[in-house]
Design an enzyme around this catalytic site. Sequence first.
Site, short mmCIF file in Angstrom:
data_model
loop_
_atom_site.label_atom_id
_atom_site.label_comp_id
_atom_site.label_asym_id
_atom_site.label_seq_id
_atom_site.Cartn_x
_atom_site.Cartn_y
_atom_site.Cartn_z
CB CYS A 50 4.55 -2.11 5.05
SG CYS A 50 2.85 -2.71 5.05
CG HIS A 67 6.57 -6.44 3.59
ND1 HIS A 67 7.07 -5.86 4.72
CD2 HIS A 67 5.25 -6.15 3.57
CE1 HIS A 67 6.08 -5.25 5.37
NE2 HIS A 67 4.98 -5.41 4.70
NE ARG A 84 -3.30 -8.12 6.22
CZ ARG A 84 -2.99 -7.10 7.00
NH1 ARG A 84 -3.89 -6.50 7.73
NH2 ARG A 84 -1.75 -6.63 7.03
N1 GLN Z 1 -0.78 -2.48 9.86
C1 GLN Z 1 -0.61 -1.95 8.54
C2 GLN Z 1 -1.63 -2.42 7.52
O1 GLN Z 1 -2.10 -3.57 7.60
C3 GLN Z 1 0.81 -2.24 8.07
C4 GLN Z 1 1.10 -3.69 7.90
C5 GLN Z 1 2.49 -3.98 7.44
O2 GLN Z 1 3.45 -3.27 7.80
N2 GLN Z 1 2.65 -5.03 6.68
O3 GLN Z 1 -1.99 -1.67 6.64
#
Ligand code: GLN
Length: 246
Positions: A98, A197, A132
């Site tokens: 990520c 993840h 998101r």
């Molecule tokens: N900040 C990054 C995003 O939201 C990565 C987030 C994360 O590692 N889960 O794209």
Amino acid sequence: MQNTPLKLRIAHLYPDLLNIYGDFGNVLTLQKRAQWRDIEVEVVKITAGSVINSDDFDLFFAGGGQDNQQIIAANELIKNGAELLKAAHNNKPMLAICGAYQLFGKYYLTAERHKLKGISILDVHTLAGKNRFIGNVTAIADFLPVRTIVGFENHSGLTYLGETAKPLFKIKVGKGNNGLDKTEGARYRNVFGTYLHGPILPKNPHFCDYLLQLALNTKYKCKIPLLPLDDSVEYYAHEARICAKY
Ligand code: GLN
């Protein structure tokens, strides 16, 4: 098997900055699955200011992080970028999740318009999106003996593959790199970037063993068989997470 004990040294890059959604569990999984086969493992935490000598390590791991932590991590990665690129060219396995995946690419343009320069091992770039992507993912890995991969994504960054980038997985359920092209993650040699993840490795022991095998092959310059383990509990978790829609 050789007489001297097998040993792997794992570099855990910036765990104080990049470790959300339990990504540390990936390091534990690598460590335990190696130790259960009598392979010694040393995990070294690379913290801000550390100078990496890539010859000291057989496998590299970096987890996810929020944008603010990524700003600091990006600067630290750049300082060690040449050494990490050398390790990539020497076929050492690396897993970047990520936020770290984004920083292993060319750049990440955040929602606050910070352009974080990446270490460009992966030919990808990332732009902050308006929404998101959050949820469980089921994907396909053509290169693994068990082809399903399960994980959990939570990112607003949208990642686009450059001409030389190869996608890591194909999305069956979930959004993946950008929600459009059904790709998930990217691979260059033995460097693997993914949004997944979960953490990803405990629920996908076939992927964990693939990384361990690559690390052993590269270090010992021959194929060392990995002893089979009883993975019934791991595959129970894996099966339980395969999205119902798939
Ligand atoms: N900040 C990054 C995003 O939201 C990565 C987030 C994360 O590692 N889960 O794209």
